[in-house]
Scaffold this motif. Structure first.
Motif, PDB file in Angstrom:
ATOM      1  N   LEU A  64      72.894  54.920  46.545  1.00  0.00           N
ATOM      2  CA  LEU A  64      72.749  54.869  48.002  1.00  0.00           C
ATOM      3  C   LEU A  64      73.860  55.667  48.676  1.00  0.00           C
TER       4      LEU A  64
ATOM      5  N   SER B 130      68.153  55.243  43.562  1.00  0.00           N
ATOM      6  CA  SER B 130      68.785  54.068  42.953  1.00  0.00           C
ATOM      7  C   SER B 130      67.708  53.177  42.354  1.00  0.00           C
ATOM      8  N   GLY B 131      68.006  51.885  42.224  1.00  0.00           N
ATOM      9  CA  GLY B 131      67.019  50.969  41.649  1.00  0.00           C
ATOM     10  C   GLY B 131      66.784  51.291  40.185  1.00  0.00           C
ATOM     11  N   ASN B 132      65.500  51.429  39.820  1.00  0.00           N
ATOM     12  CA  ASN B 132      65.204  51.674  38.404  1.00  0.00           C
ATOM     13  C   ASN B 132      65.190  53.166  38.061  1.00  0.00           C
TER      14      ASN B 132
ATOM     15  N   ARG C 110      65.424  40.827  40.371  1.00  0.00           N
ATOM     16  CA  ARG C 110      66.800  41.291  40.565  1.00  0.00           C
ATOM     17  C   ARG C 110      67.719  40.106  40.871  1.00  0.00           C
ATOM     18  N   HIS C 111      67.184  39.209  41.673  1.00  0.00           N
ATOM     19  CA  HIS C 111      67.890  37.999  42.093  1.00  0.00           C
ATOM     20  C   HIS C 111      68.379  37.228  40.859  1.00  0.00           C
ATOM     21  N   GLN C 112      67.465  36.991  39.917  1.00  0.00           N
ATOM     22  CA  GLN C 112      67.819  36.262  38.687  1.00  0.00           C
ATOM     23  C   GLN C 112      68.796  37.075  37.843  1.00  0.00           C
TER      24      GLN C 112
ATOM     25  N   PRO D 142      77.503  54.281  40.288  1.00  0.00           N
ATOM     26  CA  PRO D 142      78.414  53.908  41.361  1.00  0.00           C
ATOM     27  C   PRO D 142      78.354  52.419  41.681  1.00  0.00           C
ATOM     28  N   SER D 143      77.408  51.690  41.107  1.00  0.00           N
ATOM     29  CA  SER D 143      77.192  50.310  41.533  1.00  0.00           C
ATOM     30  C   SER D 143      77.173  49.334  40.363  1.00  0.00           C
ATOM     31  N   GLY D 144      78.193  48.496  40.272  1.00  0.00           N
ATOM     32  CA  GLY D 144      78.212  47.464  39.239  1.00  0.00           C
ATOM     33  C   GLY D 144      77.090  46.467  39.429  1.00  0.00           C
ATOM     34  N   ARG D 145      76.844  46.077  40.689  1.00  0.00           N
ATOM     35  CA  ARG D 145      75.770  45.109  40.935  1.00  0.00           C
ATOM     36  C   ARG D 145      74.408  45.713  40.597  1.00  0.00           C
ATOM     37  N   GLY D 146      74.267  47.016  40.909  1.00  0.00           N
ATOM     38  CA  GLY D 146      73.020  47.701  40.569  1.00  0.00           C
ATOM     39  C   GLY D 146      72.789  47.698  39.069  1.00  0.00           C
TER      40      GLY D 146
ATOM     41  N   GLU E 129      71.678  44.236  37.979  1.00  0.00           N
ATOM     42  CA  GLU E 129      70.285  43.946  38.335  1.00  0.00           C
ATOM     43  C   GLU E 129      69.307  44.724  37.454  1.00  0.00           C
TER      44      GLU E 129
END
Lengths: 476, 152
Positions: free
Chosen positions: A131, A200-202, A407-409, A433-437, A440
């Motif tokens: 993003l 981003s995403g998948n 993604r939530h789980q 760039p995204s650990g949370r990404g 998920e």
């Protein structure tokens, strides 16, 4: 899902007889364990699609089917314009022409592993991902329209790649019938600095090793040799496609009543192919396809530049580029008669069999390469289209593993650093760039891609050619 | 992820809150409020939380929104899509929202700042708000919920 809802036509075809407002049957291709594990929403959605006007033969779902938007992800349906058939913005999805391309490198795994970190760092630096990232290309209004009309051909004309790439891209790199004038100013604005970005995403870019070859003849034709390295790119039409989807979804919902269409689900928003809004959507959607083809072509150019620096011996040749969110006019046999149908594939890959005239000469003996993406740390596959797929699913196959959990789980179970470290211990370098990404998108959040591909192979939708395993993954 | 809206607490009663809910491939955003407007505001906070931590967003500026749709549910999707568009084209993130609804018209303002990759560490880009699990409804106690799935 409850198996008593189906009649089992063969080991891998699960049919739902027409009931209620369904005009045709629905068929899910999968093995028993995959069907059992599917969300009941898949059942509802594949049945809802069967209710749409002008649908031909059946509503299909691929082995990776899961709860989508109106259509299940993994849904395939064909419509006949002459019988009041519809085009559905939901049946194409928000990421128009999202797809995968695979490049052979001619390199052995050892050569790549010797510079694995430098390659990962170079790709991460030069491929805009995540993003807020921007490409280096800025398109003025005339150039934007030329890109939307020309697709990958436009990109090659601008110096991003070579003419041979076009031969190995669906539609020969350019979707005809695109109408840039049907694409809103908002959609074009959203794409203004997103050409040549991964998203981003998948979406991902992976350097992969060919870990196993199942069909040596097909693999030889495709240039796939065990122990060599390929590069796969998974992304789509970026902000432009998302905006086209958003805008036409609303317009089609609001126009449904005036077209006499009762929507079982608003997300199934559609309009008659032979209507003003239907034609306008097709013109815009085809421009979105060209945007995706141009985007993947530009990314290919960026990848080649990194390899030229880090591994100058590499020769990156395009194996093939497939799109798995589309609506395309194709000729198919229906009860012994050739008919032009608008085939929607939402999270499904076209899989033309051997000899199909749309294939480049070199690939005609094998059938269309079908590129199945896994996720970080899991396998990807190259399959080939079959003759049988024509009658089974309008020559369509699966597109990936499909998520096993939300993604939530996934975000509650994993941390990005933990996933990156675990994969590094297995020899797979992740750059994001995204650990949370990353958390998920953890490998464990996806279904077993091996089971999905085995089911597609066993059902006859496509046949396995080669197994790819990741070495480097760039995630948005 | 879920959370109370502490930002803007002076104008948002404790009953206003947001949460995420599971969707197979994507994620659902849900806002609760005493009024329909508060539920829309909280749904917007939930949308931001898909991308980044709302409480980590400074307020260096604001922008106004105007949307129109024939019913509450389409209006919610329009509102969230308007935010998604501004996030994508301005490369901003927003942490606080005010919404006013008059019939079929929505007027809103969002406060936030330019996206800072290092500080906001965005998880994912939102492609669009969808009509899946779309619901705007008033409960028996008079409170409101506004929700839908967003495609990421």
């Amino acid at each position: 899902m409850d198996l008593t809802l189906f009649s089992r036509n063969s080991g891998y075809a699960w049919e739902i007889s027409p009931h209620g407002a369904m005009r045709v049957p629905a068929v899910i291709y999968a093995d028993e364990s995959l069907v059992r594990a599917m969300d009941h929403k898949v059942y509802e959605q594949v049945c809802n699609v069967a209710m749409l006007p002008g649908i031909v033969q059946a509503s299909y779902a691929m082995p990776d089917a899961h709860w989508g938007y109106g259509f299940p992800i993994g849904g395939v349906a064909a419509f006949d314009a002459g019988e009041g058939g519809v085009v559905s913005a939901g049946g194409v999805g928000f990421d128009i022409s999202c797809g995968v391309r695979c490049l052979t490198t001619g390199l052995q795994v050892d050569a790549v592993m010797a510079v694995q970190k430098a390659l990962a760092d170079g790709l991460y630096r030069d491929i805009p991902a995540g993003l807020g990232s921007s490409g280096s290309i800025r398109l003025n209004p005339a150039a934007m329209d030329a890109m939307l009309s020309g697709g990958a051909r436009w990109a090659v004309e601008q110096g991003y790649g070579v003419a041979a790439d076009l031969e190995r891209t669906e539609e020969r790199g350019r979707m005809s019938g695109a109408q840039p004038e049907c694409v809103s100013a908002h959609a074009k604005q959203r794409q203004r600095d997103e050409m040549g970005t991964l998203g981003s995403g998948n979406h991902y870019l992976e350097v992969q090793q060919i870990a196993e070859v199942y069909d040596s003849d097909a693999a030889r034709v495709m240039g796939l040799r065990e122990g060599e390295v390929v590069v796969s790119i998974h992304c789509g039409s970026r902000g432009l496609g998302h905006q086209i989807g958003t805008e036409f979804l609303k317009r089609m919902v609001m126009a449904a009543t005036q077209h006499g269409i009762t929507l079982p689900d608003r997300e199934l928003a559609c309009a008659p192919i032979d209507s003003a809004i239907g034609r306008e959507y097709l013109g815009a959607m085809r421009a979105g396809v060209n945007c995706a083809l141009a985007n993947r072509q530009i990314l290919t150019h960026l990848v080649r530049a990194v390899f030229a620096r880090v591994l100058p011996a590499a020769e990156l040749a395009l194996l093939y580029d497939v799109s798995h969110n589309t609506c395309k006019v194709e000729e198919h046999m229906v009860a012994g008669r050739a008919r032009a149908l608008h085939v929607h594939r939402k999270g499904a890959t076209r899989a033309f069999g051997p000899g199909h005239p749309a294939l480049p000469d070199a690939l005609r003996p094998t059938g269309q390469p079908v590129l199945i993406g896994g996720s970080m740390g899991t396998a990807s596959y190259v399959l080939a289209g079959t003759q049988a797929g024509e009658a089974l699913s309008w020559s369509s196959a699966c597109h990936g593993a499909g998520r096993a959990m939300s993604r939530h789980q996934a975000g509650k179970i994993w941390r990005g650093r933990q996933v990156i470290d675990e994969l590094a211990a297995r020899g797979i370098l992740i750059r994001s760039p995204s650990g949370r990404g990353v958390a998920e998108e953890a490998p464990g959040a996806y279904k077993d891609v091996n089971a999905v591909v085995d089911a597609a192979d066993a059902a006859g939708l496509a046949r396995k050619v080669a197994l790819l395993e990741p070495l480097v993954c760039i995630k948005g | 992820m879920d959370g109370d809206s502490t930002r803007g607490a002076a104008v948002v009663p404790p009953s206003a809150r947001w949460e995420h809910f599971a969707h197979g491939a994507d994620i659902g955003v849900r806002g609760f409020g005493v009024t329909r407007e508060q539920a829309f505001e909280q749904a917007a906070v939930a949308l931001t939380a898909v991308v980044t931590e709302p409480l980590g967003i400074a307020e260096t500026g604001s922008i106004g929104f105007a949307c129109q749709a024939p019913d509450d549910e389409l209006l919610l999707v329009d509102w969230l899509n308007a935010l998604i568009y501004e996030m994508a084209t301005r490369k901003w993130v927003f942490g606080r929202f005010t919404v006013r609804i008059n019939g079929q018209d929505l007027a809103a303002r969002a406060w936030g700042e330019a996206l800072d990759g290092a500080r906001h560490r965005p998880a994912v880009e939102v492609k669009g708000a969808t009509y899946t699990a779309l619901r705007v409804a008033q409960a028996a106690d008079g409170s409101w919920v506004a929700q839908c799935v967003v495609d990421v």
